[in-house]
Design an enzyme around this catalytic site. Structure first.
Site, PDB file in Angstrom:
ATOM      1  N   GLN A   1       0.885  -1.183   0.000  1.00 23.54           N
ATOM      2  CA  GLN A   1       0.000   0.000   0.000  1.00 23.54           C
ATOM      3  C   GLN A   1       0.918   1.227   0.000  1.00 23.54           C
ATOM      4  OE1 GLN A   1      -3.743  -0.241   0.695  1.00 23.54           O
ATOM      5  NE2 GLN A   1      -3.725   1.810  -0.204  1.00 23.54           N
TER       6      GLN A   1
ATOM      7  N   LYS B   1      -0.687  -7.092 -16.393  1.00 21.39           N
ATOM      8  CA  LYS B   1      -1.721  -7.553 -15.448  1.00 21.39           C
ATOM      9  C   LYS B   1      -2.648  -6.403 -15.115  1.00 21.39           C
ATOM     10  CE  LYS B   1      -0.678  -8.163 -10.823  1.00 21.39           C
ATOM     11  NZ  LYS B   1       0.012  -8.849  -9.725  1.00 21.39           N
TER      12      LYS B   1
ATOM     13  N   ASP C   1       8.266 -14.048  -9.533  1.00 23.13           N
ATOM     14  CA  ASP C   1       7.622 -12.889  -8.894  1.00 23.13           C
ATOM     15  C   ASP C   1       8.184 -12.745  -7.488  1.00 23.13           C
ATOM     16  OD1 ASP C   1       6.000 -10.694  -8.772  1.00 23.13           O
ATOM     17  OD2 ASP C   1       4.100 -11.770  -8.923  1.00 23.13           O
TER      18      ASP C   1
HETATM   19  C1  R5P Z   1       2.462  -7.223  -6.872  1.00 16.23           C
HETATM   20  O1  R5P Z   1       2.390  -6.743  -7.953  1.00 16.23           O
HETATM   21  C2  R5P Z   1       3.400  -8.338  -6.550  1.00 16.23           C
HETATM   22  O2  R5P Z   1       4.569  -8.243  -7.292  1.00 16.23           O
HETATM   23  C3  R5P Z   1       2.758  -9.705  -6.759  1.00 16.23           C
HETATM   24  O3  R5P Z   1       2.537  -9.922  -8.124  1.00 16.23           O
HETATM   25  C4  R5P Z   1       1.469  -9.795  -6.022  1.00 16.23           C
HETATM   26  O4  R5P Z   1       1.619  -9.373  -4.705  1.00 16.23           O
HETATM   27  C5  R5P Z   1       0.954 -11.217  -6.039  1.00 16.23           C
HETATM   28  O5  R5P Z   1      -0.250 -11.248  -5.354  1.00 16.23           O
HETATM   29  P1  R5P Z   1      -1.287 -12.428  -5.542  1.00 16.23           P
HETATM   30  O6  R5P Z   1      -0.573 -13.715  -5.276  1.00 16.23           O
HETATM   31  O7  R5P Z   1      -2.327 -12.128  -4.473  1.00 16.23           O
HETATM   32  O8  R5P Z   1      -1.844 -12.325  -6.907  1.00 16.23           O
END
Ligand code: R5P
Length: 292
Positions: free
Chosen positions: A94, A190, A217
């Protein structure tokens, strides 16, 4: 000699760090009173000690108060210096008021931690709109990068890897990992519609038949980002991806659901999880030697 103190959930990592530093390993006793309040006791002698508290902030609201109680008790009991090792640093995402009136929790959390500790060591904090921890943390804060470890793992375990980032935010990790692994990479786009609702545009993969997709990621939380990406790839006739993450949060059944769609799921030990296969402990030990 330094004293390493683990909060609940960080015992194994703290013990590895203590062994790597040849430091003493102490204990933090915690429990919940019947009303849910936290009990914290530091049974180890602390007067004059340089203390490192190891705390993984995977469920930060549950962990934070006892972390503060442990830090304050350590100071009262004579600790001369307090370093927080939080391999996963919570409340980094955030970093903007997306809706009017939202609390900017990355900044508030940084302020709260900075009040209690003299230094912070963490691994791959989610730096997106904040470009450096120093923008929000007022104490010396070391952000270690797991990319070389991820790259080594990929080089030794995946043949003809194509490194794929699911969104623009992952570009910073993906490009570094790809370069170090001497592999090609691409970044998808995304759109997030909600906590558990993301849409990934799978494009640009047609020229890469014969390669093994490796999704990289920083965080897997609800798992939706990786699950949607894996599903999109399988639907296009590509092999099941190998999924590599730094921080294995895996809420609810995310690990199970991702495992069904991935060739393999692998993560670092910043958060203790069955998918852990890459150790960041040597990075943490080296960093603590530097901040001595
Ligand atoms: C945000 O953009 C981060 O890099 C991750 O892609 C994100 O936190 C992944 O979250 P989730 O597993 O809830 O899709």
């Amino acid at each position: 000699m330094r004293l390493i103190l683990p909060l609940p959930g960080a015992e194994a990592l703290a013990s590895e760090i203590a062994a790597g530093l040849d430091a003493d390993l102490g204990a933090v006793e915690t429990r919940r009173f019947p009303d849910g309040e936290a009990y914290v006791r530091l049974p180890t002698a602390l007067a004059g000690r340089d203390v490192v508290i190891v705390c993984t902030l995977v469920r930060p609201d549950e962990q934070f108060l006892r972390l503060v109680f442990a830090a304050r008790a350590a100071r009262e009991l004579g600790a001369t210096r307090l370093t927080l090792v939080a391999p996963y640093l919570a409340y980094m995402r955030q970093d903007k008021r997306f809706q009017p009136g939202e609390a900017l929790t990355s900044r508030h959390f940084a302020h709260l931690i900075s009040r209690e500790f003299d230094a912070l060591v963490t691994v791959d904090p989610h730096l997106h709109r904040h470009k450096a921890l120093s923008e929000i943390y007022s104490i010396p804060a070391t952000a270690l990068r797991a990319a070389p470890l991820l790259a080594d793992w990929i080089r030794f375990n995946v043949e003809r890897p194509l490194i794929i980032g699911p969104d623009a935010e992952s570009e910073q990790w993906v490009s570094e990992v790809a370069e170090l692994a001497a592999a090609p990479h691409l970044v998808l786009s995304k759109q997030r519609h909600g906590d558990r609702d993301v849409e990934i545009a799978i494009s640009g993969l047609d020229g890469w038949r014969g390669y093994q997709p490796v999704l990289v990621d920083d965080i897997v939380s609800s798992g939706r980002t990786m699950i949607e990406t894996a599903e999109g790839m399988i639907a296009k006739g590509l092999p099941k991806p190998v999924c590599v993450a730094v921080h294995a949060l895996f809420a609810d059944d995310a690990y199970l659901r991702l495992s069904e769609r991935a060739g393999l799921v692998i993560s670092t030990n910043t958060i203790s999880h069955p998918s852990n296969g890459i150790s960041v402990t040597p990075l943490l030990v080296d960093a603590l030697v530097q901040v001595e």
